[in-house]
Design an enzyme around this catalytic site. Structure first.
Site, PDB file in Angstrom:
ATOM      1  N   HIS A   1      14.184  72.541  21.772  1.00  0.00           N
ATOM      2  CA  HIS A   1      13.532  71.687  20.770  1.00  0.00           C
ATOM      3  C   HIS A   1      13.158  70.319  21.345  1.00  0.00           C
ATOM      4  CE1 HIS A   1      12.200  71.624  16.730  1.00  0.00           C
ATOM      5  NE2 HIS A   1      13.178  70.918  16.181  1.00  0.00           N
TER       6      HIS A   1
ATOM      7  N   ASN B   1      13.046  65.110  12.384  1.00  0.00           N
ATOM      8  CA  ASN B   1      12.510  65.232  11.028  1.00  0.00           C
ATOM      9  C   ASN B   1      11.897  63.956  10.473  1.00  0.00           C
ATOM     10  OD1 ASN B   1      13.596  67.747  11.342  1.00  0.00           O
ATOM     11  ND2 ASN B   1      14.989  67.628   9.613  1.00  0.00           N
TER      12      ASN B   1
ATOM     13  N   ASP C   1       7.475  71.466  20.843  1.00  0.00           N
ATOM     14  CA  ASP C   1       7.758  72.870  21.126  1.00  0.00           C
ATOM     15  C   ASP C   1       7.057  73.770  20.121  1.00  0.00           C
ATOM     16  OD1 ASP C   1       9.749  71.613  19.290  1.00  0.00           O
ATOM     17  OD2 ASP C   1      10.397  73.692  19.042  1.00  0.00           O
TER      18      ASP C   1
ATOM     19  N   ASN D   1       9.271  70.767  11.620  1.00  0.00           N
ATOM     20  CA  ASN D   1       9.616  69.609  10.788  1.00  0.00           C
ATOM     21  C   ASN D   1       9.098  68.289  11.353  1.00  0.00           C
ATOM     22  OD1 ASN D   1      10.940  71.075   8.771  1.00  0.00           O
ATOM     23  ND2 ASN D   1      12.872  71.062   9.893  1.00  0.00           N
TER      24      ASN D   1
END
Length: 210
Positions: free
Chosen positions: A43, A89, A114, A135
């Site tokens: 991530h 986020n 990603d 997100n």
């Protein structure tokens, strides 16, 4: 008199890191999560690509408001590299702040992230699109109030079993991926420089699918 000077200095804005023609300035925002436990996770490829570019050119990161930044200059172009410290986020807050502070036009923004829907190491650059369930992209879209911004997606594949997506995304690269990453990172840094030097369309034609 004292209160006047306090007011004067409290309202003085910090000078921009970059000067010159706004059209030659670019914000490259690599998405990720801060902290050592996330450092080598899939991530965090946005951070990893920017770290590779910084290392290649001996750039030093500075911790500033809402993120770590460094400046890369090449052939008259200025690249402001940003690793938001807001966690994935809330990435939009950092992106919006640095766009405004450095007076960088939206078309000169490139968000690096990603993508589960692309095979490992595949590069895909687009000028707009949905958040795809990501997100970080979702928050950027909500903050900027548009999905028309450049994004650079790095494939991490979807080799996980049902219900294991979070573990996979927040998991570390496996042995085979680690072997292939250096070449993929080098290609990714070249794509970022191409974005500023050759333009988004030429960059898409050159690097997409590679």
């Amino acid at each position: 008199m004292l209160s006047f000077f306090k007011k004067l200095f409290s309202t003085t804005k910090k000078q921009p890191f970059t000067e010159g023609d706004p059209m030659k300035k670019f914000l490259i925002a690599g998405l990720g999560n801060i902290g050592p436990k996330y450092h080598n996770t899939r991530h965090n490829i946005g951070f990893k690509i920017l770290d590779a570019l910084a290392k290649e050119h001996d750039l030093t990161w500075e911790t500033e408001k809402l993120g770590d930044i460094t400046i890369h200059k090449k052939k008259g172009r200025t690249f402001l590299l940003l690793k938001p410290s807001t966690f994935m986020n809330l990435s939009g807050k950092a992106v919006r702040y640095w766009l405004d502070k450095e007076k960088i036009p939206l078309e000169n923004l490139l968000v690096v992230t990603d993508d589960l829907n692309l095979p490992f190491g595949t590069l895909r650059i687009k000028t707009k699109g949905s958040d795809g369930g990501h997100n970080g992209l979702k928050d950027i879209q909500n903050t900027l109030q548009t999905n028309k911004y450049n994004r650079f997606r790095f494939g991490i594949s979807d080799e996980f079993s049902k219900g294991r997506q979070v573990d996979y995304v927040l998991g570390e690269w496996d042995e085979e991926e680690n072997k292939k990453l250096p070449e993929r990172l080098e290609k990714a840094t070249k794509a970022i420089e191409s974005f500023g030097l050759a333009g988004i369309n030429n960059t898409m034609n050159t690097f997409n699918g590679n």
